[in-house]
Design a protein around this motif. Sequence first.
Motif, short mmCIF file in Angstrom:
data_model
loop_
_atom_site.label_atom_id
_atom_site.label_comp_id
_atom_site.label_asym_id
_atom_site.label_seq_id
_atom_site.Cartn_x
_atom_site.Cartn_y
_atom_site.Cartn_z
N ALA A 170 51.70 50.81 -67.63
CA ALA A 170 52.15 49.46 -67.45
C ALA A 170 53.37 49.25 -66.75
CB ALA A 170 52.15 48.87 -68.90
N LEU A 171 54.37 50.27 -66.91
CA LEU A 171 55.50 50.17 -66.20
C LEU A 171 55.40 50.51 -64.84
CD1 LEU A 171 57.80 52.34 -68.76
CD2 LEU A 171 58.03 49.92 -68.39
N PHE A 175 56.39 47.66 -61.90
CA PHE A 175 57.29 48.30 -60.89
C PHE A 175 56.82 47.95 -59.54
CE2 PHE A 175 58.55 51.99 -58.13
CZ PHE A 175 60.07 51.73 -58.10
N SER A 176 55.30 48.31 -59.33
CA SER A 176 54.78 48.01 -58.25
C SER A 176 54.65 46.58 -57.71
CB SER A 176 53.61 48.78 -58.22
OG SER A 176 53.64 50.14 -58.32
N MET A 177 54.39 45.81 -58.67
CA MET A 177 53.97 44.40 -58.57
C MET A 177 55.43 43.66 -58.32
SD MET A 177 52.59 41.75 -61.30
CE MET A 177 53.84 42.17 -62.35
N PRO A 183 59.16 49.94 -49.62
CA PRO A 183 58.31 51.14 -49.44
C PRO A 183 58.78 51.95 -50.73
CG PRO A 183 60.28 51.18 -48.20
CD PRO A 183 60.14 49.58 -48.60
N ILE A 184 57.51 51.69 -51.72
CA ILE A 184 57.93 52.31 -52.93
C ILE A 184 57.05 53.50 -53.42
CG2 ILE A 184 58.66 50.23 -54.24
CD1 ILE A 184 55.98 49.95 -55.10
N GLY A 215 43.10 54.80 -62.77
CA GLY A 215 44.09 53.84 -63.01
C GLY A 215 45.03 53.79 -61.99
N PHE A 216 45.96 52.89 -61.91
CA PHE A 216 46.98 52.71 -60.77
C PHE A 216 47.79 53.94 -60.31
CE2 PHE A 216 50.91 50.84 -58.70
CZ PHE A 216 50.18 49.82 -58.08
#
Length: 258
Positions: A170-171, A175-177, A183-184, A215-216
């Motif tokens: 979830a974190l 963070f990505s959203m 550029p992450i 998953g992400f």
Amino acid sequence: MKEILFFEIKENIRSRWIFLYAGLLAIALILLSFFGDQNGIRLVVSLMNLILIVVPLFSITFSGLSFLESMPFAEVLLTKSVTRSELFFGKYLGILVSLIIGLLAGVGIPGLFILYSHLFVYIQIIIFGILLSSIFVSISFLIASLFRRGEIVLTASLLVWFYFFIFFDALIFIFSMYLGDYPIEIPSLIIVMLNPIDLIRILIILQTSSSALLGFSGAILMETFGIGGVVSISISFILAWILIPIYVAYRRFLNLNF
């Protein structure tokens, strides 16, 4: 060290917690087989989730409390001819072997009859379960070396497990959203490496056809490195998760004042 290892195994078996651990795993596996897809990949994925939930939780709580409760007896042993290194690693290996025995009795033996059609993936799940046990025994020893009170060790152990299993993906997603325009990729990959449960889950799923369950965090790894790179990086960090916590705990144990 060999005497301490065998003594620790006998004590853990005598306490019957290992039998409870093995029994819960066996009952859960039988129920998954009875109510689920007995010959399909769904049962493998369900077993994977069972291993990822139960093995870290039991390993980190049982090992931390066992290490802490043995401190009075450790003082007696250290007055004899036992060195701190022999005591520490004998205790570590004794607890780890006890947990592996429980894992093999609870999942290994029943799984041979239930998952014979997916034997290769099943064996890999057992191996990854052993790696998970090694990781969380190391982490539990580190926690127990930092705190000397049982309730604090138990609380910290549960919080570590809760963070790894519940909050981590979830974190990363949040963070990505919120930083999606930047550029992450590299920061996200570094964060992914900091969760051993996620690394094990990704490695297991790569052996199945259920790539949608990555998953992400797993999707980021696959897109960046491919299968070969993901496997190499994951194994390297899994070994680091075993060795670094136990080394830090060992150094603290050497300097511990009894």
